[in-house]
Design a protein around this motif. Sequence first.
Motif, short mmCIF file in Angstrom:
data_model
loop_
_atom_site.label_atom_id
_atom_site.label_comp_id
_atom_site.label_asym_id
_atom_site.label_seq_id
_atom_site.Cartn_x
_atom_site.Cartn_y
_atom_site.Cartn_z
N PRO A 36 42.40 40.12 27.35
CA PRO A 36 43.73 40.12 26.74
C PRO A 36 44.24 41.52 26.38
CG PRO A 36 42.09 39.50 25.12
CD PRO A 36 41.37 39.62 26.45
N ASN A 37 43.37 42.54 26.38
CA ASN A 37 43.73 43.89 25.99
C ASN A 37 44.48 43.89 24.66
OD1 ASN A 37 43.93 46.67 26.02
ND2 ASN A 37 45.75 46.69 27.30
N GLY A 38 43.98 43.07 23.73
CA GLY A 38 44.59 42.94 22.41
C GLY A 38 44.29 41.56 21.84
N PHE A 39 45.16 41.13 20.93
CA PHE A 39 44.97 39.83 20.29
C PHE A 39 46.34 39.23 20.02
CE2 PHE A 39 44.48 37.15 16.50
CZ PHE A 39 43.46 36.31 16.92
N GLN A 113 35.79 29.62 25.02
CA GLN A 113 35.34 29.44 26.40
C GLN A 113 36.49 29.05 27.33
OE1 GLN A 113 31.16 27.86 27.07
NE2 GLN A 113 31.66 27.02 25.05
N SER A 114 37.42 28.25 26.82
CA SER A 114 38.56 27.86 27.66
C SER A 114 39.48 29.04 27.91
CB SER A 114 39.34 26.70 27.01
OG SER A 114 40.05 27.16 25.87
N LYS A 115 39.55 29.95 26.98
CA LYS A 115 40.47 31.08 27.10
C LYS A 115 39.84 32.31 27.76
CE LYS A 115 44.00 33.15 24.34
NZ LYS A 115 45.31 32.72 24.12
N TYR A 116 38.55 32.56 27.50
CA TYR A 116 37.92 33.81 27.95
C TYR A 116 36.76 33.62 28.92
CZ TYR A 116 40.78 35.38 24.13
OH TYR A 116 41.85 35.60 23.30
N GLY A 117 36.37 32.39 29.18
CA GLY A 117 35.32 32.13 30.15
C GLY A 117 34.13 31.43 29.54
N PRO A 118 33.44 30.63 30.36
CA PRO A 118 32.29 29.86 29.87
C PRO A 118 31.10 30.75 29.56
CG PRO A 118 32.52 29.59 32.23
CD PRO A 118 33.70 30.40 31.78
N LEU A 119 30.33 30.31 28.58
CA LEU A 119 29.08 31.00 28.24
C LEU A 119 28.04 30.65 29.27
CD1 LEU A 119 29.08 30.27 24.42
CD2 LEU A 119 29.38 32.50 25.49
N ASP A 120 27.08 31.52 29.46
CA ASP A 120 25.96 31.27 30.36
C ASP A 120 24.96 30.42 29.60
OD1 ASP A 120 23.83 31.26 32.08
OD2 ASP A 120 23.72 33.44 32.29
N VAL A 133 24.45 34.25 18.19
CA VAL A 133 25.42 35.28 18.55
C VAL A 133 25.89 35.00 19.98
CG1 VAL A 133 25.79 37.74 18.91
CG2 VAL A 133 24.28 36.96 17.07
N TYR A 134 27.21 34.99 20.14
CA TYR A 134 27.83 34.78 21.44
C TYR A 134 28.77 35.97 21.68
CZ TYR A 134 26.51 30.02 20.08
OH TYR A 134 25.83 28.93 19.64
N ALA A 135 28.88 36.41 22.91
CA ALA A 135 29.74 37.56 23.17
C ALA A 135 30.37 37.48 24.55
CB ALA A 135 28.94 38.86 23.04
N TRP A 136 31.59 37.99 24.61
CA TRP A 136 32.34 38.15 25.85
C TRP A 136 32.73 39.62 25.94
CZ3 TRP A 136 32.58 34.07 22.60
CH2 TRP A 136 32.52 32.78 23.13
N HIS A 137 32.53 40.22 27.11
CA HIS A 137 32.87 41.63 27.32
C HIS A 137 33.93 41.73 28.40
CE1 HIS A 137 29.55 43.76 25.17
NE2 HIS A 137 29.01 42.57 25.27
N GLY A 138 34.97 42.47 28.09
CA GLY A 138 35.99 42.78 29.08
C GLY A 138 36.10 44.28 29.23
N PHE A 139 37.00 44.72 30.08
CA PHE A 139 37.18 46.16 30.26
C PHE A 139 37.74 46.79 28.99
CE2 PHE A 139 39.59 49.89 31.66
CZ PHE A 139 38.57 50.59 32.28
N ASP A 140 38.69 46.10 28.35
CA ASP A 140 39.35 46.63 27.15
C ASP A 140 38.92 45.95 25.86
OD1 ASP A 140 41.21 48.46 28.51
OD2 ASP A 140 42.06 46.62 29.33
N THR A 141 38.42 44.74 25.96
CA THR A 141 38.18 43.91 24.77
C THR A 141 36.75 43.41 24.73
OG1 THR A 141 40.48 43.15 24.94
CG2 THR A 141 39.00 41.85 23.54
N PHE A 158 37.26 40.48 17.41
CA PHE A 158 37.94 40.87 18.63
C PHE A 158 38.13 42.37 18.47
CE2 PHE A 158 38.95 36.46 18.39
CZ PHE A 158 39.29 36.02 19.66
N GLU A 159 37.62 43.16 19.41
CA GLU A 159 37.68 44.62 19.24
C GLU A 159 38.11 45.33 20.51
OE1 GLU A 159 34.59 46.23 16.15
OE2 GLU A 159 33.54 45.08 17.69
N SER A 160 38.82 46.41 20.31
CA SER A 160 39.13 47.34 21.39
C SER A 160 37.85 48.10 21.71
CB SER A 160 40.22 48.32 20.95
OG SER A 160 40.24 49.43 21.81
N ARG A 161 37.37 48.01 22.93
CA ARG A 161 36.14 48.71 23.30
C ARG A 161 36.33 50.22 23.27
NH1 ARG A 161 33.01 46.27 28.24
NH2 ARG A 161 31.45 47.59 27.30
#
Length: 176
Positions: A36-39, A113-120, A133-141, A158-161
């Motif tokens: 999302p490059n933000g929130f 999970q519906s918005k950012y992807g399923p967990l492994d 602890v669950y985490a999703w990593h994006g290029f910006d977020t 939710f953090e700016s990387r």
Amino acid sequence: MVPQIFQRPYRLLAGLTAPLLLPAALALAVPIVNDPNGFEEIPWGTELSESDRLGRVEDAGALQSFEQKSGAPALGTIPVDVLRYTTFEGKFGRVLIRYHGKETHEQILTYLQSKYGPLDRTPGQISVGPIRVYAWHGFDTEITLRFESRVEQGVIFFESRTLREKLAEGNSGTVF
């Protein structure tokens, strides 16, 4: 029942090893499907200030925090206890969400999970035990959820990387 004198070393050991395990749990993060490059439509790096919608709740110099002035805080349609926007040197860089309850936790996991992807869900890829602890990593977020099942309390960041990395380097003035 273990005498209280013997419980203290275990609490100390747990307190010392938990921070060491967090990076390992984050290493198991899944990629964000749509970063999302933000929130909530607010891009990272946007200048936030008091407005009709947001009120300042904390001012610690370079760090300022804001909350909604009206309405109950929610992640999507899920009610939460706290939803706080944080700026670093005036630039939007983090959202903190606190919530309680197992049912709310399950709703939030489903939503994320519906918005950012399923967990492994492969064995060994999801943390088990009283603290998950669950985490999703994006290029910006980066999105990190921590849930403590014993007290049924959760926190989401939710953090700016980019901003987080610059803060770690001590160069927050060159972030944006």
